[in-house]
Write a protein that holds these residues in place. Structure first.
Motif, short mmCIF file in Angstrom:
data_model
loop_
_atom_site.label_atom_id
_atom_site.label_comp_id
_atom_site.label_asym_id
_atom_site.label_seq_id
_atom_site.Cartn_x
_atom_site.Cartn_y
_atom_site.Cartn_z
N TRP A 132 28.28 -31.73 -46.85
CA TRP A 132 26.94 -31.19 -46.60
C TRP A 132 27.01 -29.70 -46.28
N LEU A 133 28.08 -29.27 -45.58
CA LEU A 133 28.21 -27.86 -45.20
C LEU A 133 28.37 -26.99 -46.44
N VAL A 134 29.16 -27.48 -47.41
CA VAL A 134 29.34 -26.75 -48.66
C VAL A 134 28.01 -26.64 -49.39
N GLU A 135 27.26 -27.73 -49.43
CA GLU A 135 25.93 -27.70 -50.06
C GLU A 135 25.01 -26.73 -49.34
N TRP A 136 25.06 -26.75 -48.01
CA TRP A 136 24.22 -25.87 -47.19
C TRP A 136 24.57 -24.41 -47.45
N MET A 137 25.87 -24.11 -47.55
CA MET A 137 26.32 -22.73 -47.77
C MET A 137 25.75 -22.17 -49.07
N HIS A 138 25.56 -23.03 -50.07
CA HIS A 138 25.08 -22.57 -51.37
C HIS A 138 23.55 -22.46 -51.41
N HIS A 139 22.88 -22.85 -50.34
CA HIS A 139 21.42 -22.79 -50.34
C HIS A 139 20.85 -21.95 -49.19
N THR A 140 21.70 -21.50 -48.28
CA THR A 140 21.22 -20.75 -47.13
C THR A 140 21.37 -19.25 -47.36
N ASN A 141 20.60 -18.50 -46.60
CA ASN A 141 20.74 -17.04 -46.62
C ASN A 141 21.78 -16.56 -45.63
N ALA A 142 22.25 -17.45 -44.79
CA ALA A 142 23.25 -17.09 -43.79
C ALA A 142 24.61 -16.88 -44.44
N THR A 143 25.41 -15.99 -43.86
CA THR A 143 26.77 -15.76 -44.34
C THR A 143 27.77 -16.39 -43.39
N LEU A 144 28.92 -16.79 -43.95
CA LEU A 144 30.00 -17.36 -43.15
C LEU A 144 31.26 -16.54 -43.41
N ASP A 145 31.99 -16.26 -42.33
CA ASP A 145 33.29 -15.62 -42.51
C ASP A 145 34.20 -16.56 -43.28
N GLU A 146 35.24 -16.02 -43.91
CA GLU A 146 36.17 -16.85 -44.66
C GLU A 146 36.89 -17.82 -43.73
N ILE A 147 36.79 -19.08 -44.04
CA ILE A 147 37.45 -20.12 -43.26
C ILE A 147 38.21 -21.03 -44.21
N TYR A 148 39.29 -21.61 -43.72
CA TYR A 148 40.21 -22.37 -44.56
C TYR A 148 40.23 -23.84 -44.14
N CYS A 149 40.46 -24.69 -45.12
CA CYS A 149 40.52 -26.13 -44.87
C CYS A 149 41.89 -26.50 -44.29
N SER A 150 41.88 -27.32 -43.26
CA SER A 150 43.12 -27.86 -42.70
C SER A 150 43.54 -29.16 -43.38
N GLY A 151 42.67 -29.72 -44.17
CA GLY A 151 42.92 -30.97 -44.88
C GLY A 151 41.64 -31.35 -45.59
N PRO A 152 41.66 -32.48 -46.32
CA PRO A 152 42.81 -33.32 -46.68
C PRO A 152 43.72 -32.60 -47.66
N PRO A 153 44.84 -33.23 -48.08
CA PRO A 153 45.81 -32.54 -48.94
C PRO A 153 45.20 -31.90 -50.18
N ILE A 154 44.19 -32.54 -50.77
CA ILE A 154 43.61 -32.02 -52.00
C ILE A 154 42.94 -30.66 -51.79
N HIS A 155 42.48 -30.37 -50.56
CA HIS A 155 41.80 -29.11 -50.28
C HIS A 155 42.53 -28.25 -49.25
N GLN A 156 43.63 -28.72 -48.74
CA GLN A 156 44.33 -28.01 -47.68
C GLN A 156 44.69 -26.59 -48.12
N GLY A 157 44.35 -25.61 -47.24
CA GLY A 157 44.64 -24.21 -47.51
C GLY A 157 43.60 -23.51 -48.35
N LYS A 158 42.64 -24.23 -48.89
CA LYS A 158 41.59 -23.61 -49.70
C LYS A 158 40.51 -23.02 -48.79
N LYS A 159 39.82 -22.00 -49.30
CA LYS A 159 38.68 -21.45 -48.59
C LYS A 159 37.48 -22.38 -48.76
#
Length: 500
Positions: A132-159
């Motif tokens: 939901w947060l990813v969906e929200w980020m693509h529809h909101t006017n708010a900006t988020l600093d770069e943050i990285y995934c701690s898991g799961p393995p498929i997304h670990q280390g990705k922004k």
């Protein structure tokens, strides 16, 4: 000077307080809802270096003008979905450097003024709960600093900022108990006749083929018709030129063919099957080759012979006897390299593969499946164009094998003491294989494309299952499960969105 106060949750501030800034640095475990009702003009609020781990529901109630909220360097691991309710004027929210692994869905709902959210320094798990947060980020006017995934393995280390909603596979499915039928059955077949769907269960102890239809009002399966028989093991439907035929295979009294008389609204016996060839039928399979209709009966007696029958326009006649004396238990029709084949399972030899000879219009023995003695039945399925078979063993391991262009080769083994059915079924993108057992719970496996094998999905409680079949009605999919020693069961295939 700006007004700076140390906040004590036990202290009641005066309604006349005009402080616009408040710094909170005391050590308490959760933010107390309603603590700010006497400071409605507050515009900036800081929670820093505290040890509380929870932000509770309505924690900031009474702050309609709050614009900046900093909750940093704490130990927050959990936030209520309604923690920020009422903060309609909030512009900047920082939850940096806490212990957050996820955020509740729609936690920012109603905060339309937000222009900045800071989630740095947390250990966010980018799974379906955070889609939901990813969906929200693509529809909101708010900006988020770069943050990285701690898991799961498929997304670990990705922004997280680089993820898209379709990066998440959040739809799963299960078979949920839907209806229990108060009879035992040894097999089950689903079929379409006209524009309606039906199912038929042979009941060997009651001596009937029991037909059910879907009640569109009550939303259950109800009795449609029956064919009286003796020690029935298979009731196989076959539709030819809009006529419905039922092949009734019996252990005693011979086997017969019935036709549905639509004008009289009943089944009429039209033909007996040669009792000298079919003495102890165990399975029936129907198929069409080059526009001609056939069925084959696997005979499990010492004196019988597995036989192919062909429709000649008026009835069915014996077309080919495959082999006598082998006590066949199952027959499976499939296409290998676009050529018709049969696989016969037998209690006296390894499964034998027959190929259709188009010139002779008969099946020729092609090969057998090595190192697979005591196979009770073989069923096939396809994944991305590749052909697989499920081989059932009552004693020993059942197996899944893949066709490599010349032979079937082992892919996976399954402990299966007491198994009489290993049935693949497909619902949309989900490919299942259901392994029944007379001594334990039925295991449902789901095909994992990345691993190239079946993985455990769920367990079903069915007494002595003998067959499974799918039927689709009104946009719903049901799994029919015959039970030899208990109630026949019906399950509904339900899709579950893990992101909700």
């Amino acid at each position: 000077m700006p007004c700076v106060r140390m906040f004590d949750p036990c202290l009641t501030l005066s309604p006349q307080t005009s402080c616009h800034y408040l710094l909170l640095s005391l050590d308490f475990m959760k933010s107390p809802g309603g603590s700010f009702v006497h400071t409605p003009a507050l515009q900036l609020l800081l929670f820093t270096a505290n040890s509380f781990d929870l932000i509770d529901e309505d924690a900031f109630l009474g702050l309609p003008h709050l614009e900046y909220l900093f909750i940093e360097n704490n130990k927050i691991a959990s936030i209520s979905p309604f923690a920020f309710r009422g903060l309609k004027a909030l512009i900047h929210l920082s939850l940096a450097y806490n212990n957050l692994e996820t955020l509740p869905k729609d936690v920012f709902k109603g905060m339309d003024a937000l222009t900045k959210v800071d989630l740095r320094g947390n250990n966010l798990i980018c799974d379906c709960k955070l889609k939901w947060l990813v969906e929200w980020m693509h529809h909101t006017n708010a900006t988020l600093d770069e943050i990285y995934c701690s898991g799961p393995p498929i997304h670990q280390g990705k922004k997280i900022n680089d993820l898209l909603p379709h990066s998440f596979d959040c739809i799963t499915a299960e078979f949920a108990s839907y209806q229990s039928l108060k009879f035992e059955s040894i097999s089950v077949e689903a079929f379409t006749f006209g524009k309606d769907q039906y199912v038929v269960f042979p009941q060997p102890f009651a001596g009937t083929c029991s037909f059910l239809e879907w009640d569109h009002v009550e939303m259950t399966f109800r009795t449609y018709d029956t064919i009286e028989s003796t020690s029935t093991v298979v009731c196989k439907p076959m539709v030819i030129n809009n006529h419905l035929f039922i092949i009734v295979a019996q252990l005693f009294g011979g086997s017969h063919i019935y036709k549905r008389d639509t004008s009289a609204n009943k089944f009429i016996k039209i033909q007996d099957i040669d009792i000298l060839k079919i003495r102890k039928p165990n399975d029936v399979e129907t198929f069409v080759i080059d526009g001609e209709s056939f069925f084959v009966i696997a005979d499990s007696s010492k004196a019988g012979s597995t036989t192919v029958y062909k429709w000649n326009g008026n009835g069915f006649y014996s077309h080919q006897s495959l082999h006598p004396w082998y006590r066949d238990t199952d027959v499976e029709y499939l296409e290998i390299s676009n050529k018709p084949h049969l696989i016969l399972s037998s209690s006296s030899q390894r499964p034998v593969v027959y190929q259709w000879n188009r010139n002779q219009k008969q099946f020729d023995r092609r090969t057998d499946i090595p190192d697979m003695e005591d196979v009770f039945s073989v069923k096939h399925f396809r994944v991305q164009g590749e052909l697989f078979i499920c081989l059932t063993r009552f004693i020993g391991d059942s197996k899944v094998m893949r066709w490599d262009g010349a032979l079937f080769k082992e892919v996976q083994t399954f402990p299966s003491r007491g198994s009489m059915v290993f049935q693949p079924v497909s619902v949309g993108k989900w490919q299942y294989a259901i392994l029944g057992s007379d001594y334990s719970l039925t295991q449902v496996y789901l095909w994992d494309t990345k691993r190239g094998q079946l993985v455990p999905s769920q367990e079903l409680n069915i007494q002595a299952p003998r067959a499974f079949s799918l039927v689709s009605i009104d946009g719903r999919v049901f799994l029919l499960a015959s039970s030899f020693k208990g109630k026949t069961q019906i399950y509904e295939h339900l899709m579950i969105d893990l992101s909700n």
